[in-house]
Motif scaffolding. Sequence first.
Motif, mmCIF file in Angstrom:
data_model
loop_
_atom_site.group_PDB
_atom_site.id
_atom_site.type_symbol
_atom_site.label_atom_id
_atom_site.label_comp_id
_atom_site.label_asym_id
_atom_site.label_seq_id
_atom_site.Cartn_x
_atom_site.Cartn_y
_atom_site.Cartn_z
ATOM 1 N N SER A 178 21.810 31.603 -38.398
ATOM 2 C CA SER A 178 22.599 32.743 -38.870
ATOM 3 C C SER A 178 22.104 33.221 -40.227
ATOM 4 N N GLY A 179 20.803 33.132 -40.459
ATOM 5 C CA GLY A 179 20.224 33.519 -41.744
ATOM 6 C C GLY A 179 20.024 35.016 -41.861
ATOM 7 N N ALA A 180 19.581 35.412 -43.052
ATOM 8 C CA ALA A 180 19.417 36.835 -43.370
ATOM 9 C C ALA A 180 18.380 37.517 -42.481
ATOM 10 N N ASN A 181 17.462 36.753 -41.887
ATOM 11 C CA ASN A 181 16.431 37.350 -41.033
ATOM 12 C C ASN A 181 16.503 36.843 -39.595
ATOM 13 N N ASP A 182 17.639 36.290 -39.207
ATOM 14 C CA ASP A 182 17.815 35.789 -37.844
ATOM 15 C C ASP A 182 18.529 36.829 -36.983
ATOM 16 N N HIS A 183 18.217 36.837 -35.700
ATOM 17 C CA HIS A 183 18.807 37.832 -34.799
ATOM 18 C C HIS A 183 19.662 37.211 -33.701
ATOM 19 N N THR A 184 19.996 35.914 -33.855
ATOM 20 C CA THR A 184 20.839 35.274 -32.842
ATOM 21 C C THR A 184 22.184 35.988 -32.704
ATOM 22 N N TRP A 185 22.748 36.412 -33.826
ATOM 23 C CA TRP A 185 24.063 37.072 -33.752
ATOM 24 C C TRP A 185 23.952 38.371 -32.939
ATOM 25 N N ASN A 197 11.010 36.605 -35.900
ATOM 26 C CA ASN A 197 10.128 37.565 -36.561
ATOM 27 C C ASN A 197 9.553 38.592 -35.581
ATOM 28 N N CYS A 198 9.689 38.362 -34.270
ATOM 29 C CA CYS A 198 9.217 39.330 -33.268
ATOM 30 C C CYS A 198 10.307 40.349 -32.926
ATOM 31 N N GLN A 199 11.558 39.912 -32.943
ATOM 32 C CA GLN A 199 12.656 40.727 -32.421
ATOM 33 C C GLN A 199 13.043 41.846 -33.378
ATOM 34 N N ARG A 200 13.241 43.056 -32.804
ATOM 35 C CA ARG A 200 13.698 44.144 -33.654
ATOM 36 C C ARG A 200 14.459 45.243 -32.935
ATOM 37 N N ARG A 201 14.730 45.140 -31.625
ATOM 38 C CA ARG A 201 15.350 46.304 -30.983
ATOM 39 C C ARG A 201 16.105 45.965 -29.704
ATOM 40 N N PHE A 202 17.021 46.891 -29.389
ATOM 41 C CA PHE A 202 17.578 47.009 -28.051
ATOM 42 C C PHE A 202 16.921 48.233 -27.421
#
Length: 512
Positions: free
Chosen positions: A164-171, A288-293
């Motif tokens: 749940s860090g500043a650069n994580d996308h799990t949420w 670091n790869c994830q950025r979109r829906f």
Amino acid sequence: MKHISYWLLFLTLFPGAVLAQEDTDKKALHPCGTPAGIDPWLRKYLAAPTTYPESSDTLWAGLQIHLLGRDDGSGRFTPDRMLDAFYRLNEDFTPTGIRFYFKHPWNLINSTLWFQHDSIVQGRAMMFANNVPGALNVYFMVRAAGNCGYNLPYAGIAMAHACSGANDHTWAHEVGHALALPHPFLGWEGKTYNPDLPTPDTLLYDYTHFHATPDTVVPAPLDTALVEYVDGRNCAIAADRICDTGPDYLSYRWQCNAQGMSTVQQRDPAGAPFFSDGTLFMSYAADNCQRRFTPQQIQIMRTRLLTDRSSWLATEAPVTGLVGQTAQLIAPINQAPSPVNATVLQWAPVPHATHYLVQVSKVSGYGIRDFEAVVTDTFALATNLTPNWNYFWRVRAFNAASVGPYSASGRFLSVSASAVQSATQAGWRFYPTLLPQGVPLAVEAPAAWRDQPLVLSVFDAAGRLVYRAEHALLSAREWLLLPTEKWTAGTYYLVCTGSQGTVRQPLLLAKP
Ligand SMILES: [Zn+2]
């Protein structure tokens, strides 16, 4: 005044020095514990999408945050990390037109069992016991059944601190599930793609927990997923049934290349080669790869909110504006000396902010804080500092829907000293010493302090300003009526500043 009482509670549970968090290693966690499945709502929607309502408005979705700690209250996700995670979630969702906001104050739960739960069944019990209706319920804990996170469609989201860090996308990924999105690799969960074997046309999967209701959890039912082809021939009925997400068979955490694609080449059942798209939040690619829906995923999530999950939506924007500016620090700055037992931190108000996170640390990285508080005013009182330190301090403004950046750091030199005197040593008298609620405080000031403008401030034990007034003492004894009915019992500090300097007096407020 639920809001106020909450922040008081919040402060009493985050007192004094805040230590760095003990987290599980993120790499040791499974990316997502959300079991496979096509939400029944998604089936219906995909069968006739044009019959569903549409909107181009910003959709404000309410969150209920639950922060787990151990039985003794330790280990909890700290407010700065909570704000970082919340900031990231809204950044990730910016292109969707969905904006999340804190519908109610954060709920603090002390339970060692839930704080480090090993099974989704335990997590489900936690959610059933604590869920608040009319919001997406999200729980933060150190261990979420061995996963970075998971979503239960009928209950809520569990999030591990380590993911749940500043650069994580799990949420963002789990909210995607909560709004009906499957993994693009649906059917491959729990299986490992083997490039040496022919790719099957169908896969059996277990959708144990993925039901609209929990009543069919046992025994585990099975369902069949069609494997998606590269040419798109079966995209509307295969895997996640979403056509603008390409085929993906990778159900483990994987690293992408510079283009965000997998380095593992896969072949569809017809033998056509392809690489997985790691830019998708719903994939298992590294953060670091994830950025979109994708556009269709966005359409699905918005429609889900407008229909099946409309109870999460605010009927009007919950805030008047977003917090974008940094706070300007007023005092103490420029290494000014400041007393260890009564450093009043002051900054200028930030437009649209309703709350401020204040941190004081011996180190510029703020990894360990000597003082940390969430306040609604532009003052805080730091006490119990170490003498002769060049302290750093900073402020972060926020409101229910947005978080501003941290201010630049201010510096001050802590001095043990006489700059702030004890009021009684300076000749003041205050009584009664144990003040009942609603009873005026008698103040006897030495002659040198009378007949001049004084600033009287009262701070609670956590450093939050609870009262501030300008007042001149005209006679040898005066009665000060403080709004104590609104305060909880405990220790407060009265700080009085005038031309003679500053004095400080502890006040003890009695239980009603
Ligand atoms: Zn998932």
